[in-house]
Design an enzyme around this catalytic site. Structure first.
Site, PDB file in Angstrom:
ATOM      1  N   ASP A  90      12.097  44.832  68.137  1.00 33.68           N
ATOM      2  CA  ASP A  90      12.065  43.370  68.236  1.00 33.68           C
ATOM      3  C   ASP A  90      10.837  42.737  67.584  1.00 33.68           C
ATOM      4  OD1 ASP A  90      14.531  42.890  69.357  1.00 33.68           O
ATOM      5  OD2 ASP A  90      13.825  43.368  71.371  1.00 33.68           O
ATOM      6  N   ASP A 151      21.607  42.953  68.437  1.00 36.60           N
ATOM      7  CA  ASP A 151      20.462  42.039  68.460  1.00 36.60           C
ATOM      8  C   ASP A 151      19.557  42.231  67.235  1.00 36.60           C
ATOM      9  OD1 ASP A 151      21.506  43.095  70.872  1.00 36.60           O
ATOM     10  OD2 ASP A 151      19.906  42.214  72.071  1.00 36.60           O
TER      11      ASP A 151
HETATM   12  N1  GLY Z   1      17.526  41.151  72.649  1.00 35.60           N
HETATM   13  C1  GLY Z   1      17.655  41.322  74.059  1.00 35.60           C
HETATM   14  C2  GLY Z   1      18.531  40.324  74.684  1.00 35.60           C
HETATM   15  O1  GLY Z   1      19.179  39.534  74.014  1.00 35.60           O
HETATM   16  O2  GLY Z   1      18.573  40.315  75.895  1.00 35.60           O
END
Ligand code: GLY
Length: 376
Positions: A90, A151
């Site tokens: 992330d 994601d």
């Molecule tokens: N990227 C983690 C979520 O959307 O919870």
């Protein structure tokens, strides 16, 4: 309507600065509470607050927002140096909305360099044998070593941007290989999506799709679908590969076609809806941004345009009228009824800072033609 909502958001953000200072970051609320849980820049979500500050600075010109955003970026610099909780993919969420946004707004060379170092850190998640960006955990991890999640599409713009800045093909190659793999394995034939997919770590062979935050392995987690809508539109923006544009459009049409009467998503498209089933307002806010990006790339006579424009307006109107905190001055969040991880019992009906960020980005796109901080 959009203007009032932005002004309310800026008022709340200014008040929140007084509570958080320059080095505390809101994540989610708990138990439907009015306050955010804070952390000292240790979570995957911390860029969203900084992104809100930059958007508020650009809207108001008030240097209080800028100065706090700059202090946040300093915190992100220390975090990268110390590698604090960065053993995941992330990095794009964290550094696109903090140091990259600073570079875009202020042309601050130190912010550009920090963002390039962040892109290099994201490249350490690339696994050449399975040809994926590993989402979570250390290399070779039994469960997570060969795992991607949808994601991650929102982390790829950091790599595309680094390619544009440096001309170094490795950033673009990794981003496109990962986007191609996500398109092939995460998107299903009916335009729904898996949250996650597993590959053999040695051979790269596809093993199976599954979920982490969705209702069940074969269901469609609405936020995952939203990450796909926006992520593929951004991959198209950078590469001009028409397959990405088509994929974003298909995911968006599926999302809109499955919405309930008030045009805001439940947390999963396949969860039985009964009294008390949680929404995920953040999924609708992310999708609104994704559709706004997508519409900018479609031909004027694209047959899907009217349907996408109508769905976008209806969703945004409902978010402002039924989900925003515009009439509630005593709370820290902007958007009610987000959910983090319903099955896991984490903040199933709460403020979630990414919901607030994408809500404000969508409002700024609608009111000001702002484009967020994912590309220059
Ligand atoms: N990227 C983690 C979520 O959307 O919870």
């Amino acid at each position: 309507m959009w203007k009032q909502a932005i002004e309310d958001a800026a008022r709340k953000a200014a008040r929140n600065i007084d509570k958080y200072g320059g080095d505390q970051f809101p994540h989610v609320s708990s138990d439907g509470g009015i306050k955010y849980n804070l952390n000292p820049n240790t979570d995957w979500t911390d860029g969203f607050w900084t992104g809100i500050l930059w958007l508020c600075y650009e809207y108001t010109g008030d240097t209080k927002f800028r100065d706090t955003a700059r202090a946040n970026v300093e915190s992100f610099r220390k975090r990268l140096e110390a590698k604090t909780n960065l053993d995941h993919h992330d990095i794009g969420f964290l550094y696109s909305l903090s140091s990259k946004a600073q570079w875009m707004i202020e042309k601050d060379e130190a912010a550009r360099q920090l963002t390039l170092r962040a892109a290099d850190h994201l490249l350490t998640r690339w696994r050449p044998k399975s040809r994926i960006i590993q989402a979570w955990g250390p290399e070779g991890h039994e469960q997570n070593g060969g795992r991607i999640i949808i994601d991650c599409l929102m982390n790829l713009p950091l790599l595309y941007w680094a390619y544009e800045q440096t001309g170094d093909e490795k950033y673009r190659e990794v981003a496109t290989l990962h986007a191609d793999k996500s398109r092939r394995f995460l998107v299903r034939g009916d335009d729904s999506s898996y949250h996650t997919f597993y590959f053999d770590q040695e051979t790269g062979d596809a093993i199976r799709g599954g979920t982490h935050q969705g209702y069940r392995d074969g269901s469609t987690w609405t936020r995952g679908q939203a990450w796909g809508v926006y992520g593929f539109a951004l991959s198209y923006r950078y590469t001009k590969n028409p397959l990405y544009l088509d994929t974003s459009k298909r995911l968006a049409r599926y999302f809109l076609s499955r919405l309930p009467e008030d045009d805001v998503a439940y947390w999963d498209f396949d969860v039985p809806v009964e009294a008390g089933t949680s929404r995920d307002s953040s999924a609708s806010a992310i999708t609104a941004c994704g559709i706004l990006e997508l519409l900018g790339h479609l031909e004027p006579n694209d047959p899907a345009r009217a349907e996408l424009e109508d769905g976008l307006r209806r969703s945004m109107k409902s978010l402002v009228a039924n989900y925003s905190t515009m009439n509630d001055d005593g709370v820290e969040g902007l958007l009610k009824h987000g959910s983090y991880h319903v099955r896991g019992g984490l903040s199933p009906d709460d403020f979630v800072i990414w919901g607030d960020y994408y809500y404000l980005e969508a409002l700024m796109r609608l009111e000001k033609g702002h484009k967020g901080y994912w590309y220059e």
